[in-house]
Scaffold this motif. Structure first.
Motif: not given
Length: 581
Positions: A367-371, A375-379, A420-422
């Motif tokens: 994806t072109n979206s940032d991490y 992560n927020k959308m997929m969660n 990292t998760n951050d």
């Protein structure tokens, strides 16, 4: 001879006094046989469905053109002709590229008097019933004329509406890659693009543009259309690049206007300075803004202090306003804060990907979206629907964010591993199975997973970035997610009954029109001292031909009046503005 007499009798409209064919007209065939032979004129039945009267068409004299100089010249002591020539460009009835209106027509006053809706009509009953009877009679007469009738069944025509594509054997696919936005995650277009529109309009207002009275209209545009930045138009082109329909600002242009503006001009998407292709649903807000602002510019409402703006300059202003909304992170921050407002979850989708994984397919997310956003959308969209405390990361063999497609499929960018998760990242030179990365290239993915070319299926929503480039440069198999087809399919189902009725009317008109053309050809040939197609047609007299032609034209023109609104309403089931994908 008997068949000629019967054919002539069936084509006669009512018993009436006959005017003799004019002896001064050259080449006129009189169906009298050899000298001394009995005449072919036969007694008429006392009653007939048709009671039309018109003089024979005299093709040696100029035919009147409606609205032209020929009207007065075509009158004589017996009154004006029942037939007139009308340019097909004046017709608004259009199906299959054809229309009755054009070339030769019954004049409007006679249509109203003899076959129209307002006058005292001799065509009693609904046009559907009249057309059915006339089509059957036309078929029979065409056979008597020795002319084959081609009549397509509704089932054959509907079979042409089936969608087709290349076959894909999933046994040959070992890796399936997915895009995220509008592919694995479907957004509410009204909410997502509506907010993008709001932010873009706020930026335009800050520049000094008048936007207070404008509202987001997602039905104004659809993916697959093209913006003409030079002319302020939104156009639909066919597969060859010819422009078929267009809209200037928010107003649809007529067929004649489109022809006048573009003529034989082809859309060339390589000329990015002029043409902007709406590849994805993210283009909706931009196109709506541009078309609405074109109206403002045309109305002279754009302040003079903004400088002399043409349509291209206006597009650049709209593009900058939306770019600021995305770059400054206003929109994505709002979505991440309240994803439930913008995301339409699909409980079956995470389980479908799990089925693919358990069937032995290796899954990728590119994806072109940032991490942080990914992560927020997929969660939000995946984790709650997965079993056994699985997370979305467990589905994928490899995840690549900030991929920078389409360059991802063409060249190599620096590769970073998200550790990292951050979102902390470190440079790396090789991707491994199970990793989460930023940047890189498609060639790196192939090398890391030891796969290549048509072993990979990539699924995305962007016509150019996802589908075209991965296929052109890498020969990956591709699949396009086109959610609009769901509405198109529903519209096909809803329009099934009406489409059957519409096709029946069109079929009937084609048969009636075929007979009309054959009769007209017979008249044309005898005018030039040549025999008609068959003996039966050759032996019909001129008045029989013209009376029959007039009747058939009236039937076709009344069918046009029925067909046109049906086509209009059928098109509105798909896209009410008639610019469809």
């Amino acid at each position: 001879m008997a068949d000629s007499i019967e054919l002539a009798r069936r084509l006669c409209l009512r018993p009436q006094a006959r005017r003799p064919s004019s002896p001064s007209l050259p080449g006129r065939c009189r169906p009298r046989g050899r000298p001394g032979a009995p005449s072919l004129r036969v007694p008429r039945p006392p009653l007939s469905l048709w009671s039309l009267r018109c003089r024979a068409l005299d093709s040696t004299r100029p035919v009147a053109v409606e609205g032209g100089l020929g009207d007065e010249e075509d009158e004589d002591e017996e009154g004006e002709s029942y037939f007139a020539v009308t340019s097909s460009r004046l017709s608004r009835v259009d199906y299959l590229g054809e229309s009755t209106k054009g070339d030769l027509n019954v004049r409007r006053e006679h249509l109203d008097a003899f076959g129209g809706r307002n006058g005292k009509s001799t065509l009693h009953g609904p046009i559907e019933e009249i057309a059915w009877q006339e089509a059957r009679e036309a078929e029979s007469l065409l056979r008597e004329l020795g002319i084959a009738v081609i009549f397509y069944s509704i089932s054959i025509i509907f079979s042409l509406l089936m969608f087709g594509n290349w076959t894909l054997n999933l046994r040959s696919i070992s890796v399936i890659g997915y895009d995220m936005d509008y592919t694995l995650i479907h957004y509410n277009v009204m909410a997502w693009e509506g907010r993008a529109y709001d932010y873009g309009m706020a930026n335009l207002k800050g520049m000094g543009f008048p936007v207070d009275d404008l509202e987001f209209d997602p039905d104004l545009v659809i993916r697959g259309l093209i913006m003409d930045k030079d002319k302020g138009n939104l156009v639909k082109a066919d597969r060859f690049g010819y422009i078929k329909r267009a809209m200037h600002g928010t107003q649809m242009l007529s067929t004649s206007a489109v022809s006048e503006i573009y003529g034989r001009e082809l859309v060339d998407l390589r000329k990015e300075s002029r043409w902007e292709f709406l590849n994805t649903l993210f283009s909706v807000s931009e196109a709506v803004m541009f078309m609405q602002m074109v109206d403002k510019l045309d109305q002279g409402l754009v302040p003079a202090e903004l400088g002399p703006l043409d349509y291209k300059g206006l597009y650049n202003a709209v593009s900058r306003a939306l770019f600021r909304a995305h770059v400054e992170g206003q929109l994505k921050s709002e979505i991440m804060a309240e994803p439930e407002r913008f995301v339409e979850p699909d409980p079956e989708l995470p389980l479908a990907l799990l089925d693919q994984k358990e069937a032995g397919k290796r899954l990728l997310l590119i994806t072109n979206s940032d991490y942080h956003y990914t992560n927020k959308m997929m969660n939000h969209a995946f984790n709650r629907f997965l079993p056994n405390d699985m997370a979305w990361r467990d589905l994928f063999e490899m995840v690549i964010v900030s991929a920078r497609k389409p360059e991802f499929f063409q060249i190599s960018h620096p590769l970073y591993e998200v550790v990292t998760n951050d979102g902390l990242m470190r440079p790396c030179f090789k991707a491994n199975s199970g990793g989460l990365y930023s940047g890189g290239s498609a060639q790196m993915v192939e090398k890391s997973l030891d796969i290549h070319g048509d072993e990979i299926l990539y699924v995305g929503d962007h016509i150019y970035t996802d589908v075209s480039q991965s296929k052109v440069h890498l020969r990956w198999r591709t699949a396009l997610i086109c959610r609009e087809l769901e509405d198109e399919f529903d519209a096909l189902i809803r329009s099934h009954v009406q489409k059957e009725q519409l096709i029946t009317l069109i079929q009937q008109k084609e048969v009636v029109g075929d007979l009309f053309n054959q009769l007209r050809l017979a008249l044309q040939r005898r005018t030039n001292s040549r025999p008609a197609q068959t003996l039966a047609a050759t032996c019909m007299d001129d008045q029989e031909l013209t009376e029959s032609m007039q009747k058939l034209l009236i039937v076709m023109q009344r069918l046009d009046e029925k067909i046109a609104p049906m086509l209009e309403s059928d098109g509105e089931l798909f896209n009410k503005r008639k610019i469809i994908f």
